[in-house]
Design a protein around this motif. Structure first.
Motif, PDB file in Angstrom:
ATOM      1  N   PHE A 292       0.829  -1.218   0.000  1.00 51.11           N
ATOM      2  CA  PHE A 292       0.000   0.000   0.000  1.00 51.11           C
ATOM      3  C   PHE A 292       0.855   1.256   0.000  1.00 51.11           C
ATOM      4  CE2 PHE A 292      -1.973   3.352   2.570  1.00 51.11           C
ATOM      5  CZ  PHE A 292      -3.062   3.635   1.773  1.00 51.11           C
TER       6      PHE A 292
ATOM      7  N   TYR B 106      -7.109   0.563  -0.465  1.00 51.95           N
ATOM      8  CA  TYR B 106      -6.099   0.383  -1.509  1.00 51.95           C
ATOM      9  C   TYR B 106      -6.503   1.167  -2.744  1.00 51.95           C
ATOM     10  CZ  TYR B 106      -2.210  -2.899  -1.143  1.00 51.95           C
ATOM     11  OH  TYR B 106      -1.000  -3.473  -0.907  1.00 51.95           O
TER      12      TYR B 106
ATOM     13  N   GLY C 154      -4.918  -6.934  -1.031  1.00 55.73           N
ATOM     14  CA  GLY C 154      -5.229  -5.509  -0.966  1.00 55.73           C
ATOM     15  C   GLY C 154      -5.819  -5.000  -2.268  1.00 55.73           C
ATOM     16  N   THR C 155      -5.193  -5.364  -3.408  1.00 58.41           N
ATOM     17  CA  THR C 155      -5.712  -4.844  -4.678  1.00 58.41           C
ATOM     18  C   THR C 155      -7.087  -5.423  -4.986  1.00 58.41           C
ATOM     19  OG1 THR C 155      -4.272  -6.503  -5.621  1.00 58.41           O
ATOM     20  CG2 THR C 155      -3.632  -4.230  -5.953  1.00 58.41           C
TER      21      THR C 155
ATOM     22  N   THR D 246      -9.506  -4.294  -1.628  1.00 56.57           N
ATOM     23  CA  THR D 246      -9.344  -2.842  -1.429  1.00 56.57           C
ATOM     24  C   THR D 246      -9.291  -2.363   0.030  1.00 56.57           C
ATOM     25  OG1 THR D 246     -11.689  -2.307  -1.590  1.00 56.57           O
ATOM     26  CG2 THR D 246     -10.419  -2.229  -3.628  1.00 56.57           C
TER      27      THR D 246
END
Lengths: 292, 322
Positions: free
Chosen positions: A50, A120, A208-209, A212
């Motif tokens: 991040f 994210y 995370g991607t 989010t």
């Protein structure tokens, strides 16, 4: 179509579980320790990714690499500081230390940056949707599946074709005999922690991607479930961890699809208890009896 | 003579504990303690019951269970349902909470026959989470919002439960059954081959430990005005585990002392909950690195007062914990 949609989601989630489970299964195979802190390495990886994307303005793949390298170093540090002095201690002492390390990382992270979640950036990967017979597949989920599979193939290559991989297999088979053959057991264990933690870091960035939202306690549940996945496939067996992770993701997807999404977390643990009762060696393991 | 001495020691400790009870009771009824401190004493009592009941499972029988919060939750909810919805008396609500937890403990004890060490730990952790999720999804007991419970727990109740817990577990440990449990802890295969029914003792430890955790749950539920599934997560299990580990695996007085100390520390640090957890985890790691046997090892506090006799009198359980 809802069903297939959930199945696709399940496979995406499952590939993240599989990546974390690989680290668990490798570490368990070598030092016979449930590394509770592994889920928190995953969390640290997500945060490094991040900050790499937002502050250093890196794109997805450099951020992924950076997180993997940083997590590898972090994993080795944990091993050297907390676990190495306990190499000859009882299993329970090691397990309690692992719980302590896990709590320390989580609360240390909260202390450093606060407990608030972070969103994210969602423009790191192209967000197209592909429509196949009414099932929408986000290109992101294909991407994470691809990255996960690629990392798993690389790992399989490392473990089976390289010198360090051979050392790892030897140590996990019999550490004392490996030492007699001139293998540095300490370095091999560190290498295992490094590789496992790097995979967990990668899983963190991918998580995370895709989802989010990241927060300091995000590693707890995926960490436990990845352990379930490792047990499901037969702990210590690398292909088992992959299959176990994917299978667990699919089970969760199916539970969600049947409208019981609140019970998703419970389903994983029910799977764990069932597998431990009926097939404690896991799907891919061989049954070994304890010798007196 | 030795037996007479032992009996005398037992009645002496009962007498001392009643003195403690009266002192605290006078302090409370005389208004010397404010609500915060009274509540602190009740919390300490509940935590001691939890620590001692987990001590029986981990410290004496060597079954590494980290799902104790699950038993606590079952006891809390069962007794709350009993007293709130079925309106039975507080005592029977407490007992029902204990019995409900004991029944589930039996259920958990049965898979534990096939699992050892780490696997049992992770399975019990999973069990605790399943319990929490079940209560979270049960709308009849309030789901995520929690359940309203009348405050009924008072110091005499806590003291009575605490006394019963300690006497039962102490006497169990010192009985033939307790010895059998210790032998299971030391080496299960060897115990089995000596003709000890390891299955029976493992389940028995789970049932007794769960029963008292359920009682503690009942006390806990009736101490605050609301119970909520989120307070029974695995962090709560780890809290209880830390009492037992820090006190010394296999030492009951150790877990009592650790429960008192850590409850005091965490109540003073309650405004800084992150710092509290950092402190806890560092305590845990440092203890394991430098004193893996805990504060007291497997010694009991009474062994400090014993005069050394010739030939070395053997204490109840001086072995190592596996």
């Amino acid at each position: 179509m809802e069903f297939i949609q959930q199945l696709v989601n399940g496979i995406s989630l499952g590939s993240i579980y599989a990546l974390i489970a690989l680290g668990y299964t490798m570490v368990y195979g070598i030092v016979k320790l449930i590394n509770f802190a592994h889920g928190d390495v995953f969390m640290v990886g997500a945060f490094i990714g991040f900050y790499a994307i937002t502050f250093m303005e890196l794109s997805f793949f450099p951020a992924l690499l950076l997180a993997m390298v940083a997590c590898a170093i972090f994993g080795v540090l944990i091993e050297r500081i907390a676990y190495k002095p306990l190499r000859n201690a009882t299993r329970i002492a090691a397990l309690i230390t692992a719980i302590g390390v896990s709590l320390l990382i989580e609360n240390g992270m909260i202390q450093i940056r606060g407990a608030q979640p972070e969103a994210y950036p969602n423009n790191v990967l192209p967000a197209d949707s592909i429509d196949i017979f009414g099932v929408t597949i986000k290109s992101q989920s294909l991407m994470i599946l691809g990255v996960s599979l690629f990392l798993m193939i690389v790992l399989q290559f490392v473990v089976h074709k390289t010198k360090i991989g051979r050392a790892m297999r030897a140590v996990s088979f019999d550490a004392d005999a490996a030492k007699l053959m001139g293998i540095s057991v300490n370095n091999t264990i560190s290498a295992t922690f490094a590789i496992g933690s790097a995979l967990a870091g990668a899983a963190g960035v991918i998580f995370g991607t895709y989802y989010t939202k990241i927060e300091p306690l995000m590693g707890v549940m995926p960490g436990l479930k990845a352990f379930v996945a490792a047990v499901l496939g037969g702990i210590g067996i690398i292909p088992g961890a992959m299959v176990g992770g994917l299978l667990l993701g699919v089970v969760e997807g199916l539970v969600s699809a049947s409208g019981l999404s609140l019970w998703r977390d419970a389903a994983a643990f029910v799977v764990l208890i069932l597998i431990l009762i009926f097939m404690p060696q896991g799907l891919f393991g061989k049954n070994r009896r304890e010798k007196v | 003579m030795a037996i007479l001495k032992k009996v005398k020691g037992f009645w002496l400790s009962i007498l001392l504990s009643f003195v403690l009870f009266i002192v605290v009771q006078v302090l409370i009824s005389g208004g010397y303690l404010n609500a915060f401190n009274t509540n602190l004493i009740v919390t300490i009592g509940i935590n001691i019951i939890l620590a001692v009941s987990l001590h029986l499972i981990i410290g004496i029988t060597g079954q590494f269970s980290i799902g104790h919060a699950g038993f606590l939750a079952i006891g809390a909810y069962a007794s709350a349902v009993m007293s709130m919805m079925l309106e039975v008396s507080f005592l029977s609500a407490l007992l029902m909470g204990g019995i409900a937890a004991a029944l589930v403990g039996m259920l958990i004890g049965i898979p534990s026959l096939r699992l050892k060490g780490d696997y049992l730990a992770i399975a019990t952790l999973g069990f605790g989470e399943i319990v929490r999720i079940v209560f979270l999804n049960m709308d009849s007991v309030g789901g995520a919002r929690g359940m309203m419970v009348t405050q009924m727990t008072t110091w005499p109740w806590v003291f009575a439960c605490l006394l019963v817990t300690i006497i039962v577990i102490r006497n169990f440990t010192n009985s033939t059954h307790g010895r059998a449990c210790i032998s299971v802890r030391e080496d299960e295969t060897a115990a089995d081959s000596m003709g000890i029914n390891t299955t029976y003792y493992k389940v028995a430890a789970f049932v007794i430990g769960a029963f008292f955790a359920g009682i503690a749950g009942g006390l806990y539920a009736h101490n605050f005005y609301i119970i909520n599934p989120s307070t029974f997560g695995f962090l709560r299990s780890f809290d209880i585990l830390i009492f037992v580990v820090l006190g010394g695996l296999g030492s009951m007085s150790g877990s009592v002392i650790a429960a008192i100390l850590l409850t005091l520390i965490s109540s003073f640090l309650s405004d800084y909950s992150d710092t509290r957890m950092i402190l806890y985890s560092i305590i845990l790691i440092v203890t394991m690195l430098y004193r893996p046997q805990g504060l007291m090892g497997t010694k009991e506090i009474t062994s400090f007062f014993k005069r050394k006799t010739k030939g070395g009198m053997k204490d109840a359980n001086h072995q190592t914990t596996a």
